[in-house]
Scaffold this active site. Structure first.
Site, short mmCIF file in Angstrom:
data_model
loop_
_atom_site.label_atom_id
_atom_site.label_comp_id
_atom_site.label_asym_id
_atom_site.label_seq_id
_atom_site.Cartn_x
_atom_site.Cartn_y
_atom_site.Cartn_z
N ASN A 1 0.81 -1.22 0.00
CA ASN A 1 0.00 0.00 0.00
C ASN A 1 0.84 1.28 0.00
OD1 ASN A 1 0.85 -0.41 2.62
ND2 ASN A 1 -1.00 0.40 3.55
N CYS A 2 2.16 1.17 -0.06
CA CYS A 2 3.04 2.33 -0.12
C CYS A 2 3.03 2.90 -1.54
CB CYS A 2 4.46 1.92 0.28
SG CYS A 2 5.71 3.18 0.03
N ASP A 3 2.77 4.18 -1.68
CA ASP A 3 2.69 4.80 -3.01
C ASP A 3 4.00 4.66 -3.80
OD1 ASP A 3 0.05 5.53 -2.67
OD2 ASP A 3 0.52 7.57 -2.01
#
Length: 117
Positions: free
Chosen positions: A10-12
């Site tokens: 979920n880290c951009d």
């Protein structure tokens, strides 16, 4: 060529790196270190290529949530490894391992240089 991208899904920045690798048609393994964990050997290997001040994200919320004593204790690689194993989210993401060569973070220019020197 063996490519492993370490991070959390979920880290951009990790998402951008995964998209870039896919667009460039690089086969890679994704290692979600929150779910799959990390070992001291893996982190020590990273630290042979990047300084602990690069690997440990001192700007993120995980670092800010640490006590002053925990922050002050990161004085050598052994302490950095212990911290990363206790708090995997403290790693600056993503970590890219290409045949044992390690890079931290992502930018298209950085990855282009790694794959097309």
């Amino acid at each position: 060529m063996t490519i492993t991208l370490y991070g959390i899904p979920n880290c951009d920045t990790v998402k951008k790196a995964r998209v870039w690798l896919g667009e460039q048609r690089h086969d890679f393994a994704f290692h979600d270190f929150k779910k799959q964990g990390l070992t001291a050997d893996v982190v020590a290997g990273w630290l042979r290529h990047v300084p602990r001040d690069v690997l440990v994200n001192r700007k993120g919320t995980t670092w800010r949530a640490l006590s002053d004593e925990q922050k002050a204790a990161v004085v050598d690689d052994a302490a950095a490894i212990a911290l990363v194993l206790a708090y995997p989210s403290i790693v600056k993401r993503p970590v890219l391992d290409v045949d044992g060569q390690v890079a931290v973070g992502f930018s298209p220019a950085q990855y282009a240089q790694i794959f097309n020197p």
